[in-house]
Scaffold this active site. Structure first.
Site, short mmCIF file in Angstrom:
data_model
loop_
_atom_site.label_atom_id
_atom_site.label_comp_id
_atom_site.label_asym_id
_atom_site.label_seq_id
_atom_site.Cartn_x
_atom_site.Cartn_y
_atom_site.Cartn_z
N THR A 1 78.34 150.71 81.95
CA THR A 1 78.96 151.57 82.82
C THR A 1 79.82 152.75 82.35
O THR A 1 79.64 154.03 82.34
CB THR A 1 81.14 151.14 82.75
OG1 THR A 1 80.20 149.86 84.27
CG2 THR A 1 81.86 152.03 84.17
N SER B 1 75.94 144.92 81.01
CA SER B 1 76.13 144.49 79.92
C SER B 1 75.88 142.55 80.46
O SER B 1 76.19 142.24 79.43
CB SER B 1 77.76 144.11 79.49
OG SER B 1 78.77 144.22 80.43
N THR C 1 81.22 146.68 79.37
CA THR C 1 82.88 145.80 79.31
C THR C 1 82.86 144.59 79.92
O THR C 1 83.82 143.66 79.35
CB THR C 1 83.91 146.68 79.82
OG1 THR C 1 83.90 146.60 81.63
CG2 THR C 1 83.49 148.05 79.91
N ASP C 2 81.38 144.01 80.74
CA ASP C 2 82.16 142.70 81.13
C ASP C 2 81.46 141.86 79.66
O ASP C 2 82.37 139.83 79.35
CB ASP C 2 80.71 142.37 81.99
CG ASP C 2 80.91 143.46 83.20
OD1 ASP C 2 82.30 143.06 83.76
OD2 ASP C 2 80.22 142.51 84.61
#
Length: 334
Positions: A18, A63, A96-97
């Site tokens: 992101t 990610s 971030t995942d």
């Protein structure tokens, strides 16, 4: 970015996510589209900051697409940079995942120097109120700070500093996307001020050859009425180890016990963690499917790690052909 005469050197590796998104024709974000140079050109450090920053785009992926091979390549890039430069710290921008998995992998497989800091954002750079540039600036400040030396891999997010071992993504969209539910943050970033209030316990790094490949380890969630076929199918389709995301103190449906025993009898490692955000596995009960019954058939209890991190650790141990997998897993969490 601001430079002074005497500067610490920080390298930024960008991998997508992101934080490197652009606006797609659909009106949605296309993750990982921005090159590192474009992203970093919009970052401002605090005034009179003595840091020289360089950037290298390693990947441009969301990610969810980060692979085990990508982890190995990222690790090697960090090693190569540390061996051939005077870099003080490395910042890795990441979606971030899966950020917490990459951070933990680097934490258990890299030497303590230079400082490794991962960050990302919950809002894309073009979105109103984006946290992208603030998080990058904060991560650079931590990576260059003497206070962060020897803390292992860190995650800097929303002005907070987290240990890679403890951090978890706890929100899908708000800027306070990461937390350490059991221990809290190590400290915080306030402009040019870095405050480290706690220092995490350090553990022996796991040895991993540069040409090794990480074998597949699957996570199997336990839940009410879950079928043992989940375990059997994972092994039949090629998993070399399993991590059970267990109920409460480390429990599974009673029907799982026979299937687990069949798997461990073949020498395939099976670990178990608790699916709770806080609290550890413990052999407190005696019934079919309890942790005590699972330990009796060879399951390895792993306290104080999430399933995703236990999976990374088990994969690394399998890649290193360590014959003391159970001992090393417990060492990582002792």
């Amino acid at each position: 970015m601001t430079k002074m005469n005497t500067s610490a050197r920080v390298m930024i590796f960008t991998t997508g996510g992101t934080i490197a998104s652009s606006l797609d024709d659909s009106g949605r974000n296309r993750s990982g589209e921005l090159q590192g140079e474009v992203l970093i050109s919009q970052v401002s450090l605090p005034e009179n900051t003595a840091i020289d920053v360089e950037v290298c785009s390693l990947l441009q992926k969301p990610s969810n697409a980060i692979s085990l091979n990508d982890l190995m390549n990222l690790r090697q890039a960090c090693i190569d940079l540390a061996e051939n430069s005077d870099v003080a710290g490395i910042v890795i921008t990441h979606g971030t995942d899966t950020l917490e998995e990459t951070a933990y992998f680097l934490d258990i497989t890299l030497p303590v120097s230079p400082t490794i800091v991962l960050t990302g954002s919950q809002r894309a750079p073009h979105e109103s109120g984006t946290d992208a540039f603030r998080n990058i600036a904060d991560a650079v400040m931590v990576a260059a700070s003497n206070q962060a030396r020897g803390l292992g891999a860190l995650v800097v997010f929303n002005q907070s500093i987290f240990s890679a071992r403890q951090v978890r993504k706890v929100n899908s969209f708000q800027v306070n996307g990461f937390a350490s539910p059991e221990t809290g943050p190590l400290g915080y970033v306030d402009g040019a001020r870095i405050n480290i209030a706690m220092r995490p316990a350090r553990h022996e790094r796991l040895k991993l050859l540069s040409d090794a490949s990480l074998p597949r380890v699957d996570i199997i969630p336990a839940y009410l009425g879950a079928s043992p076929i989940l375990l059997e199918n994972a092994i039949a389709s090629g998993a070399t180890g399993l991590v059970i995301d267990g109920l409460g103190r480390g429990h599974v449906p009673p029907e799982w016990l026979a299937a687990v025993s069949h798997i461990t009898d073949r020498g395939i490692p099976v670990a178990i963690v608790s699916n709770c955000h806080s609290g550890s596995v413990h052999a407190s009960y005696e019934f079919a499917g309890s942790l005590a019954s699972l330990e009796a058939v060879g399951v390895i209890p792993v306290p104080d790690l999430s399933a995703r991190k236990a999976r990374i650790a088990l994969s690394v141990l399998l890649a290193s052909a360590d014959v003391e997998i159970a001992v090393k897993l417990r060492t990582l969490t002792a």
